[in-house]
Design a protein around this motif. Structure first.
Motif, short mmCIF file in Angstrom:
data_model
loop_
_atom_site.label_atom_id
_atom_site.label_comp_id
_atom_site.label_asym_id
_atom_site.label_seq_id
_atom_site.Cartn_x
_atom_site.Cartn_y
_atom_site.Cartn_z
N ALA A 59 0.81 -1.16 0.02
CA ALA A 59 -0.08 0.11 -0.02
C ALA A 59 0.84 1.13 0.06
CB ALA A 59 -1.00 -0.16 1.09
N LEU A 60 2.00 1.24 0.87
CA LEU A 60 2.69 2.44 1.06
C LEU A 60 3.31 2.72 -0.49
CD1 LEU A 60 4.45 2.31 4.37
CD2 LEU A 60 3.11 3.99 3.35
N ILE A 113 -6.58 0.55 0.37
CA ILE A 113 -6.75 1.24 -0.98
C ILE A 113 -6.89 2.68 -0.60
CG2 ILE A 113 -8.20 1.67 -2.98
CD1 ILE A 113 -8.60 -1.39 -3.17
N PHE A 142 -6.35 4.52 2.46
CA PHE A 142 -5.41 5.40 2.99
C PHE A 142 -4.30 5.83 2.14
CE2 PHE A 142 -7.72 4.20 6.75
CZ PHE A 142 -7.85 5.43 7.20
N PRO A 143 -3.56 4.95 1.07
CA PRO A 143 -2.59 5.31 0.37
C PRO A 143 -3.02 6.32 -0.65
CG PRO A 143 -2.32 3.03 0.43
CD PRO A 143 -3.87 3.59 1.31
N ALA A 184 -5.34 8.55 0.24
CA ALA A 184 -5.48 9.77 1.07
C ALA A 184 -4.00 10.42 1.32
CB ALA A 184 -6.07 9.39 2.16
N LEU A 185 -2.97 9.60 1.27
CA LEU A 185 -1.55 9.97 1.51
C LEU A 185 -1.18 10.72 0.05
CD1 LEU A 185 0.71 9.84 3.42
CD2 LEU A 185 1.42 7.91 2.16
#
Lengths: 186, 165
Positions: B48-49, B93, B95-96, B98-99
């Motif tokens: 994800a990161l 899906i 949070f990445p 969002a980042l």
């Protein structure tokens, strides 16, 4: 604590590789390829280094967050939550539902069956809605594991703070809607 | 980031000490439960990161900053509500993405709105889990009651932001 393993089992690991993980691997590869083609090798390397650097910072947080979640689950068993939710549907019931929702760990497959069981055993609809809303906006587990490491403590705190009244608002609105839709509510 | 380490260390220590006062499942058993939940994350979070940092390079910055930035105001909050509601998939899906959106200039209030909308409306989750489990009536009432929650959260976040500056 189990030591770090260098190689993970590549196949036959149902909890390790599910459909959405595979999809996201493909998305990561696609996005990486797009960066390489559109922005060049330098941008690709920068993005990869950024991601890996963040990963190193984040992993200790994730480990601690999962352990916190495990302790909370051990302290507040499911039966206790069911007792909290089965009670009154007044303000006290809504507040208890808020607390129970924020402590329920896990994804939708954990929360929805619980709500269904409650609904069938006679829990009031506003209580169910408050519980689901709290689980989705105040869920401590998700906030610690995903939000805190990726979006940072300041953002996470702000979001949790403004979300505190939301489950109650949803429960009260539900009560109003029920009143409006059916006059038979007692 | 330091404050996140400290917060979690204090939380963990407090819980462990509290547990210590009670007889039931020991620390070892709790840690084993934690390890079971940890395993899939060891695969998911790195992927994800890395996907998130690639996506951040591809997001059109000017567009994001002008439509979802701090200056986008109420309009940005409504747009964020819409985006959050249709955002597919779970935290891995969202949070990445969002980042990536934050690093492209999305404002705090707008991001609070987006995450809240995704949390309470999540149309993919409604279709996949909620409708089959709870039926149309309960789902419909819940969605109606939750429609305004994301804008409320966004406006509250905006107030907090204004109070701090």
């Amino acid at each position: 604590m189990a030591g770090q393993t260098g190689g993970k089992p590549a196949r036959n690991g149902p909890p390790l590789l599910d459909g959405s993980t595979v999809f996201f691997v493909l998305l990561a590869l696609g996005a990486g390829l797009a960066v390489l083609l559109l922005r060049g090798a330098d941008a690709f390397n920068t993005a990869l280094a950024d991601g890996l650097g963040l990963l190193l910072l984040i992993m200790p947080i994730v480990v601690a967050a999962v352990l916190v979640g495990a302790y909370v689950q051990a302290m507040v068993p499911r039966e206790a939550m069911e007792r909290w939710l089965g009670g009154s549907s007044g303000m006290r019931g809504l507040l208890l539902a808020t607390a129970a929702g924020s402590l329920t760990p896990g994804g939708p497959f954990a929360a929805f069956p619980l709500v269904l069981a409650l609904y069938r055993s006679g829990a009031a609809v506003p209580v169910c809605v408050t519980y689901l809303t709290s689980w989705s906006v105040l869920g401590i587990n998700r906030a610690l594991v995903w939000e805190l490491p990726l979006l940072g403590p300041e953002f996470t705190l702000t979001r949790l703070l403004v979300s505190l009244p939301l489950p109650l608002i949803a429960g009260l609105l539900t009560r109003g809607l029920l009143h409006r839709f059916s006059r038979t509510v007692t | 980031m330091i404050s996140a380490y400290v917060t979690l260390a204090v939380l963990l220590l407090g819980l462990a000490l509290w547990r210590q006062t009670q007889p039931d499942p020991g620390h070892r058993q709790i840690a084993a439960g934690g390890w079971r939940q940890m395993r899939p994350l060891l695969v998911r979070i790195p992927i994800a990161l890395i996907a998130g940092s690639f996506l951040a390079m591809l997001v059109p910055r000017e567009l994001v900053a002008s439509s979802l930035g701090d200056g986008s105001g109420l309009q940005g909050i409504l747009l964020a509500t819409l985006l959050g509601a249709v955002m597919p998939g779970g935290p891995m899906i969202t949070f990445p993405i969002a980042l990536a959106l934050i690093s492209a200039g999305t404002g705090t209030a707008q991001m609070v709105t987006l995450i809240t909308a995704w949390s309470v409306l999540a149309l993919h989750r409604v279709i996949a889990f909620e409708l089959p489990a709870l039926g149309w009536r309960l789902t419909g009432i819940r969605l109606l009651a939750c429609l305004i929650l994301a804008p409320i959260a966004g406006l509250l976040a905006m107030l907090i932001g204004a109070a701090r500056t």
